[in-house]
Write a protein that holds these residues in place. Structure first.
Motif, short mmCIF file in Angstrom:
data_model
loop_
_atom_site.label_atom_id
_atom_site.label_comp_id
_atom_site.label_asym_id
_atom_site.label_seq_id
_atom_site.Cartn_x
_atom_site.Cartn_y
_atom_site.Cartn_z
N ALA A 199 0.75 -1.34 -0.02
CA ALA A 199 0.17 -0.02 -0.09
C ALA A 199 1.05 1.20 0.08
N ASP A 200 0.26 2.47 -0.44
CA ASP A 200 1.01 3.58 -0.21
C ASP A 200 1.23 4.25 1.02
N THR A 201 0.30 3.98 1.99
CA THR A 201 0.49 4.63 3.23
C THR A 201 -0.07 3.49 4.33
N VAL A 202 0.37 3.67 5.31
CA VAL A 202 -0.24 2.92 6.60
C VAL A 202 -1.82 3.37 6.58
N ASP A 203 -2.31 4.18 6.58
CA ASP A 203 -3.76 4.89 6.63
C ASP A 203 -4.46 3.88 5.34
N ASP A 204 -3.81 3.68 4.31
CA ASP A 204 -4.49 2.93 3.35
C ASP A 204 -4.57 1.17 3.62
N VAL A 205 -3.81 0.88 4.28
CA VAL A 205 -3.72 -0.52 5.09
C VAL A 205 -4.72 -0.74 5.93
N HIS A 206 -4.87 0.55 6.99
CA HIS A 206 -5.69 0.32 8.00
C HIS A 206 -7.36 0.39 7.13
#
Length: 89
Positions: free
Chosen positions: A52-59
């Motif tokens: 994913a691009d960011t940890v927020d995307d993973v969440h």
């Protein structure tokens, strides 16, 4: 970027086997879409390797997992993972 996510399951839940097929179907969609690189059970939960691009995307991805929406996942730990060797390095 690659992220490692550790799920901790509520072991007292007796509906985990009922939710597992929907969970695996959801993960298969992530695999087919290229977001999930690998996953599998571990101890009292599961390990998921995601791109994913960011940890927020993973969440955001994990928030839609049926194991999460059913409340079976009691804790999720997500960390960026730097792969030195292997197919994702």
């Amino acid at each position: 970027m690659i992220y490692a996510a550790l799920y901790t399951y509520d072991q007292s839940r007796d509906d985990i086997h009922e939710v597992r097929p929907a969970h695996r179907e959801y993960l298969k969609g992530l695999l087919d879409g290229g977001q999930l690189l690998a996953s599998g059970p571990r101890g009292d939960g599961a390990l998921l390797i995601l791109s994913a691009d960011t940890v927020d995307d993973v969440h955001e991805l994990l928030a839609k997992d049926p194991m999460v929406t059913a409340g079976i996942v009691t804790h999720t730990d997500v960390e960026e993972w730097t792969v030195v060797y292997g197919p994702w390095s």
